[in-house]
Design a protein around this motif. Structure first.
Motif, mmCIF file in Angstrom:
data_model
loop_
_atom_site.group_PDB
_atom_site.id
_atom_site.type_symbol
_atom_site.label_atom_id
_atom_site.label_comp_id
_atom_site.label_asym_id
_atom_site.label_seq_id
_atom_site.Cartn_x
_atom_site.Cartn_y
_atom_site.Cartn_z
ATOM 1 N N CYS A 48 -5.329 -3.231 -2.572
ATOM 2 C CA CYS A 48 -5.328 -1.772 -2.671
ATOM 3 C C CYS A 48 -4.357 -1.297 -3.750
ATOM 4 O O CYS A 48 -4.722 -0.504 -4.611
ATOM 5 C CB CYS A 48 -4.995 -1.137 -1.331
ATOM 6 S SG CYS A 48 -3.474 -1.756 -0.611
ATOM 7 N N TYR A 49 -3.129 -1.757 -3.714
ATOM 8 C CA TYR A 49 -2.172 -1.256 -4.697
ATOM 9 C C TYR A 49 -2.326 -1.921 -6.050
ATOM 10 O O TYR A 49 -1.834 -1.416 -7.046
ATOM 11 C CB TYR A 49 -0.722 -1.265 -4.204
ATOM 12 C CG TYR A 49 -0.219 -2.473 -3.471
ATOM 13 C CD1 TYR A 49 0.305 -3.552 -4.142
ATOM 14 C CD2 TYR A 49 -0.239 -2.503 -2.078
ATOM 15 C CE1 TYR A 49 0.791 -4.648 -3.451
ATOM 16 C CE2 TYR A 49 0.247 -3.585 -1.383
ATOM 17 C CZ TYR A 49 0.756 -4.664 -2.081
ATOM 18 O OH TYR A 49 1.235 -5.743 -1.392
ATOM 19 N N TYR A 53 2.989 -4.582 3.104
ATOM 20 C CA TYR A 53 1.785 -3.981 3.663
ATOM 21 C C TYR A 53 1.476 -2.655 2.964
ATOM 22 O O TYR A 53 2.366 -1.972 2.464
ATOM 23 C CB TYR A 53 1.937 -3.754 5.163
ATOM 24 C CG TYR A 53 2.028 -5.050 5.925
ATOM 25 C CD1 TYR A 53 0.887 -5.783 6.219
ATOM 26 C CD2 TYR A 53 3.257 -5.562 6.307
ATOM 27 C CE1 TYR A 53 0.972 -6.984 6.899
ATOM 28 C CE2 TYR A 53 3.355 -6.767 6.987
ATOM 29 C CZ TYR A 53 2.195 -7.468 7.279
ATOM 30 O OH TYR A 53 2.282 -8.663 7.937
ATOM 31 N N CYS A 54 0.215 -2.305 2.965
ATOM 32 C CA CYS A 54 -0.278 -1.117 2.279
ATOM 33 C C CYS A 54 0.221 0.167 2.919
ATOM 34 O O CYS A 54 0.283 0.287 4.138
ATOM 35 C CB CYS A 54 -1.803 -1.157 2.318
ATOM 36 S SG CYS A 54 -2.581 0.309 1.650
ATOM 37 N N GLN A 55 0.540 1.115 2.047
ATOM 38 C CA GLN A 55 0.825 2.464 2.506
ATOM 39 C C GLN A 55 0.396 3.426 1.401
ATOM 40 O O GLN A 55 0.587 3.140 0.228
ATOM 41 C CB GLN A 55 2.291 2.666 2.858
ATOM 42 C CG GLN A 55 3.250 2.469 1.715
ATOM 43 C CD GLN A 55 4.689 2.610 2.169
ATOM 44 O OE1 GLN A 55 4.994 2.554 3.346
ATOM 45 N NE2 GLN A 55 5.576 2.806 1.232
ATOM 46 N N ALA A 99 3.295 -0.711 -1.635
ATOM 47 C CA ALA A 99 3.601 -1.673 -0.575
ATOM 48 C C ALA A 99 4.880 -1.243 0.127
ATOM 49 O O ALA A 99 5.809 -0.752 -0.512
ATOM 50 C CB ALA A 99 3.769 -3.060 -1.162
ATOM 51 N N ASP A 100 4.909 -1.445 1.440
ATOM 52 C CA ASP A 100 6.156 -1.183 2.149
ATOM 53 C C ASP A 100 7.081 -2.380 1.953
ATOM 54 O O ASP A 100 6.781 -3.300 1.186
ATOM 55 C CB ASP A 100 5.901 -0.853 3.623
ATOM 56 C CG ASP A 100 5.357 -2.026 4.430
ATOM 57 O OD1 ASP A 100 5.332 -3.180 3.937
ATOM 58 O OD2 ASP A 100 4.941 -1.791 5.581
ATOM 59 N N ILE A 121 -6.915 9.603 2.684
ATOM 60 C CA ILE A 121 -6.776 8.164 2.917
ATOM 61 C C ILE A 121 -5.947 7.953 4.179
ATOM 62 O O ILE A 121 -4.916 8.602 4.376
ATOM 63 C CB ILE A 121 -6.038 7.476 1.749
ATOM 64 C CG1 ILE A 121 -6.830 7.619 0.464
ATOM 65 C CG2 ILE A 121 -5.774 6.016 2.064
ATOM 66 C CD1 ILE A 121 -6.062 7.151 -0.755
ATOM 67 N N ARG A 122 -6.421 7.035 4.998
ATOM 68 C CA ARG A 122 -5.628 6.582 6.141
ATOM 69 C C ARG A 122 -5.669 5.067 6.134
ATOM 70 O O ARG A 122 -6.684 4.465 5.815
ATOM 71 C CB ARG A 122 -6.210 7.121 7.450
ATOM 72 C CG ARG A 122 -5.349 6.780 8.654
ATOM 73 C CD ARG A 122 -5.846 7.447 9.913
ATOM 74 N NE ARG A 122 -7.133 6.953 10.357
ATOM 75 C CZ ARG A 122 -7.312 5.818 11.056
ATOM 76 N NH1 ARG A 122 -6.287 5.053 11.357
ATOM 77 N NH2 ARG A 122 -8.512 5.460 11.439
ATOM 78 N N VAL A 123 -4.554 4.444 6.449
ATOM 79 C CA VAL A 123 -4.485 2.988 6.520
ATOM 80 C C VAL A 123 -4.260 2.593 7.972
ATOM 81 O O VAL A 123 -3.320 3.059 8.611
ATOM 82 C CB VAL A 123 -3.345 2.427 5.632
ATOM 83 C CG1 VAL A 123 -3.232 0.921 5.790
ATOM 84 C CG2 VAL A 123 -3.575 2.797 4.177
#
Length: 66
Positions: free
Chosen positions: A16-17, A31-33, A26-27, A3-5
């Motif tokens: 996503c989460y 935002y997605c991580q 989430a950071d 996976i790469r965001v």
């Protein structure tokens, strides 16, 4: 599968989460991580695909390992 965001595309919708909590988090700004940079375990591949398909910004990139 890995996976790469694309952080330039992510708008922090959170799908996503919500759909794949074992793979994404989430950071501090929402935002997605990915939770792990290693290969996605086979049992979580469907979650990864579901999250990628539901990202409105197409920020989640899945690559198949050969």
């Amino acid at each position: 599968m890995r996976i790469r965001v694309d952080t330039e595309l992510c708008q922090g919708h959170g799908r996503c989460y919500m759909l794949a909590p074992d793979l994404f988090d989430a950071d501090d700004d929402g935002y997605c991580q990915p939770t792990d940079e290693r290969a996605v375990p086979a049992e979580l591949a469907d979650q990864a695909r579901r999250a990628s398909m539901n990202c409105p910004e197409d920020a989640i990139i899945l690559t198949e390992e050969t």
